[in-house]
Enzyme design. Structure first.
Site, mmCIF file in Angstrom:
data_model
loop_
_atom_site.group_PDB
_atom_site.id
_atom_site.type_symbol
_atom_site.label_atom_id
_atom_site.label_comp_id
_atom_site.label_asym_id
_atom_site.label_seq_id
_atom_site.Cartn_x
_atom_site.Cartn_y
_atom_site.Cartn_z
ATOM 1 N N GLY A 18 0.810 -1.208 0.000
ATOM 2 C CA GLY A 18 0.000 0.000 0.000
ATOM 3 C C GLY A 18 0.849 1.266 0.000
ATOM 4 O O GLY A 18 1.094 1.842 -1.032
ATOM 5 N N SER A 26 4.730 -5.405 -4.060
ATOM 6 C CA SER A 26 4.509 -3.980 -4.117
ATOM 7 C C SER A 26 5.203 -3.257 -2.959
ATOM 8 O O SER A 26 6.407 -3.365 -2.806
ATOM 9 C CB SER A 26 3.002 -3.703 -4.149
ATOM 10 N N TYR A 27 4.434 -2.519 -2.106
ATOM 11 C CA TYR A 27 5.093 -1.879 -0.965
ATOM 12 C C TYR A 27 5.596 -2.922 0.030
ATOM 13 O O TYR A 27 6.371 -2.609 0.925
ATOM 14 C CB TYR A 27 4.157 -0.880 -0.273
ATOM 15 N N ASP A 37 3.164 -4.896 -15.836
ATOM 16 C CA ASP A 37 2.861 -3.939 -14.762
ATOM 17 C C ASP A 37 3.400 -2.566 -15.144
ATOM 18 O O ASP A 37 4.568 -2.431 -15.522
ATOM 19 C CB ASP A 37 3.513 -4.425 -13.466
ATOM 20 N N HIS A 53 0.811 -6.493 -11.967
ATOM 21 C CA HIS A 53 1.358 -6.132 -10.666
ATOM 22 C C HIS A 53 1.138 -7.231 -9.628
ATOM 23 O O HIS A 53 1.977 -7.451 -8.770
ATOM 24 C CB HIS A 53 0.689 -4.829 -10.209
#
Length: 479
Positions: free
Chosen positions: A100, A196-197, A395, A447
């Site tokens: 996030g 991701s994060y 992505d 992603h």
């Protein structure tokens, strides 16, 4: 720019302080808990017996509930744990973390990616994921930090003061207490994965575990970690993003030149106003496509283009029986049902008024985020951990070019050169192996690799856990 060496040392001092404080004020309680008669009952109380919308029989047990990570503030993290479908006693334990920052691992990791239960379009019915990672491991999903999903704090200011440092410390505290609640997993081979994060969360937590093991009596048997389409290094992440957009024919020459001029040494979390403006121009040129999965249709019921463009600076998360671009919407319906929350042991006293896949409040109030975690990679490679990085090549948020730039910046010797890998005779992607790190590209994935290429992602985790190269037909092998 933040000094990476100074940031590393300050982070290390912070976490060691947290660890030592937990031993000084809480070690007796933890030590006593191993003989506490309530521990088996706590595990039993967390067992999920009847999950709404699941009509088929399952062969594995699963558990959900809270673990308090800070008694003084009343911070508690929510988890959902699935035993392996077959012979869980012989399988490793894998922790999955979405990013996030502010997004739920239950919403994404479990309900649409690697978990055994996925949500149908009606938002009320579940179906079994034939490519769930619990085919090969025991899988633990954690909503972190507090304020994400069902995780909460009795101290309201905690939700406004989350950051990388406290997230790693709280996640470590969670694991220490979770292993007390599930003592049969103490000493089990343990791995961490995410996307991701999670590119920050996963190596930072791995680092915290390595340091904690220096003083822990019951050490966490961390063997390695794997991250996908991961936020890693601000400069290289942005440089690779711009090149990917330009070479894929998504933006104009003029915009590409301005992106490189105005966003030099800046990126997702640390961008300047000028960089944000030209980035918005780039995404307007991109048009109404899903940047998390370039070649699949966007969900028509998702937020408008202009709405997600305003959030795009920070959101680094989103992107079955058949690919469905609206999976996030289905999960939102399902986890807001009172009977679902009751089955998962969500306390009515602490349940959010509206469950969300991601929290704007957390994201917009994030307190600390180093510009790079490459220094952590260098440190953990020396500890001999198994480290893999994978990347879906469609992505447009953290593209494969960004990841390649970050890996190249590590300056690791190549042990196995670039090569295609195969699944059922078809190219599944490409891979290169380095001293201390393996890089895998997953062909045609966005992603969220397991969402778009579930069969290939299961092959990926099997290879990672076994420590073997993703498959290459003998006739194509360079050896």
């Amino acid at each position: 720019m933040e000094n990476p060496k100074w940031a590393l040392e300050s982070f290390k001092i912070f976490l060691i302080t947290i660890i030592l404080m937990s031993f000084q004020v809480g070690f007796c309680a933890i030590a006593l808990s191993t003989s506490d008669e309530n521990i088996p009952s706590q595990q039993k109380m967390n067992k999920v017996e009847d999950l709404p919308g699941l009509s088929c029989n399952i062969s594995f047990a699963h558990y959900a509930g809270y673990v308090t990570v800070n008694e003084e503030h009343g911070r508690a993290l929510f988890y959902w744990f699935f035993e392996a479908a077959e012979d869980p006693d012989s399988k490793p334990l894998v922790l999955w973390l979405n990013g996030g920052p502010g997004c739920s691992s239950i919403a994404f990791g479990e309900a649409e990616e690697i978990g055994p239960f996925h949500v149908k379009p009606d938002g009320k019915t579940l179906y079994l994921n034939p490519y769930s990672w619990n085919k090969v491991a025991n899988i633990l999903f954690l909503d972190s930090p507090v304020g994400v999903g069902f995780s909460y704090s009795n101290t309201s200011s905690d939700v406004l003061s989350n950051g990388d440092k406290r997230t790693a410390a709280d996640s470590l505290a969670f694991l220490l207490k979770w292993f007390e609640r599930f003592p049969q997993y103490k000493g089990r081979d343990f791995y961490i994965s995410g996307e991701s994060y999670g590119g920050h969360y996963v190596p930072q937590l791995s680092q915290a575990i390595v340091w904690a093991n220096l003083v822990l009596k019951d050490k966490i048997n961390l063997k390695g970690f794997m991250v996908g389409n991961a936020l890693t290094d601000d400069y290289h992440d942005h440089l690779g993003l711009f090149q990917f957009m330009w070479t894929a024919g998504l933006i104009s020459d003029q915009t590409y030149q301005k992106l490189n001029l105005l966003c030099d040494y800046e990126s997702f979390i640390h961008a300047s106003e000028a960089c944000n403006k030209i980035t918005e121009v780039a995404y307007n040129e991109l048009g109404n496509v899903d940047p998390y999965s370039l070649f699949t249709p966007p969900c028509k019921s998702n937020v408008s283009q202009s709405s997600w463009l305003r959030k795009r600076k920070h959101w680094v998360h989103y992107v079955g029986e058949k690919y469905d671009p609206c999976t996030e919407k289905h999960s939102t319906v399902y986890f807001n049902q009172a009977d679902v929350q009751k089955a998962l042991h969500v306390s009515p006293n602490f349940a959010p008024s509206k469950w969300e896949t991601c929290s704007d409040l957390i994201n917009e109030n994030w307190k600390d985020s180093p510009s790079s975690v490459l220094d952590i990679y260098h440190e953990l490679i020396r500890f001999g951990l198994r480290i893999w990085i994978f990347s879906g090549d469609t992505d447009v948020i953290i593209p494969v070019t960004s990841t390649r730039y970050s890996i190249n910046a590590l300056k690791l010797p190549t042990t196995k050169p670039w090569h295609a890998w195969y699944d059922d005779g078809q190219v599944g992607g490409w891979s290169q192996e380095y001293a201390g790190l393996t890089f895998v590209v997953v062909r045609g994935a966005g992603h969220e690799v397991p969402l778009h290429k579930p069969k290939l992602s299961l092959k990926l985790i099997k290879s990672f856990l076994s420590g073997t190269s993703v498959s290459t037909p003998e006739r194509f092998s360079s050896s």
